[in-house]
Write an enzyme that holds these catalytic residues in place. Structure first.
Site: not given
Length: 220
Positions: A80-81
């Site tokens: 996600e990051d």
């Protein structure tokens, strides 16, 4: 944090079979490299890796001993990051770890409102293993919220708690210890702010709470 308690927790991990320890250490090393330039939004701008390690340690506190779950918890924000791909995780840690990380990963192509809405909707139908990670993630965030990020008002803190409670309801019942830890984390923030007029939403229905939380508070 009690150093003795931390040492005992670490020893519980190290007493597991070597292959399990190797999986967890490898995941921690991988996550530390991927998150190396990222910082949390707290006052001290602590290294981001502290967060996934906290999530894994919360699961250990709750007596979760499955090495794949602990590895996935440590890796839960990598796709996600960071620029991590599912293929990287699959090759390095196997299909099960990769699948768990994907289950708790938000789709960053969606706007913030939709991502949070989907977290609430997906929680009840997630696998039990993913529910453990998601709930531990919310506990870690709530514990950090005792010192809110810079610029967060009481209203925004209260809204985050209500959002976390919506997600947690969908994850409840898998691990009693985690359920209790979540309740304790909420109380530790809510109790000191109980008399603040703008802290909790007073909307009477879930639909209106969604409207207020997702349209007024979480959107920039």
């Amino acid at each position: 944090m009690n150093p003795l308690k931390t040492w005992r927790t670490d020893m519980q991990v190290l007493n597991r079979p070597l292959s399990n320890v190797a999986t967890i250490i490898s995941a921690a090393s991988f996550a530390a490299e991927k998150h190396r330039e990222q910082r949390r939004k707290d006052v001290d701008a602590t290294p981001y890796i502290n967060h996934p390690l906290d999530v894994a340690n919360i699961l250990i506190e709750a007596r979760v001993e499955d090495a794949d779950i602990l590895a996935a918890a440590t890796l839960h924000d990598t796709i996600e990051d960071t620029k991590t791909t599912p293929e990287e995780l699959r090759e390095r840690f196997g299909e099960r770890v990769c699948s768990l990380v994907l289950e708790v990963t938000d789709d960053k192509s969606l706007d913030k409102l939709e991502r949070k809405r989907l977290q609430v909707l997906k929680a009840p139908v997630a696998s039990d293993e993913a529910k453990l990670i998601k709930l531990a993630d919310k506990i870690a965030n709530l514990r950090d919220m005792q010192t809110p990020p810079l610029g967060w008002s009481d209203a925004r803190v209260g809204a985050y708690i209500q959002f976390a409670e919506m997600v947690a309801r969908g994850c409840a019942g898998v691990n009693e210890r985690l359920d209790a830890m979540f309740a304790e984390a909420v109380e530790a923030i809510r109790q000191p702010r109980a008399n603040h007029a703008d802290f909790d939403s007073d909307e009477p229905t879930e639909e209106l709470r969604y409207e207020r939380l997702f349209k007024e508070i979480f959107l920039p």
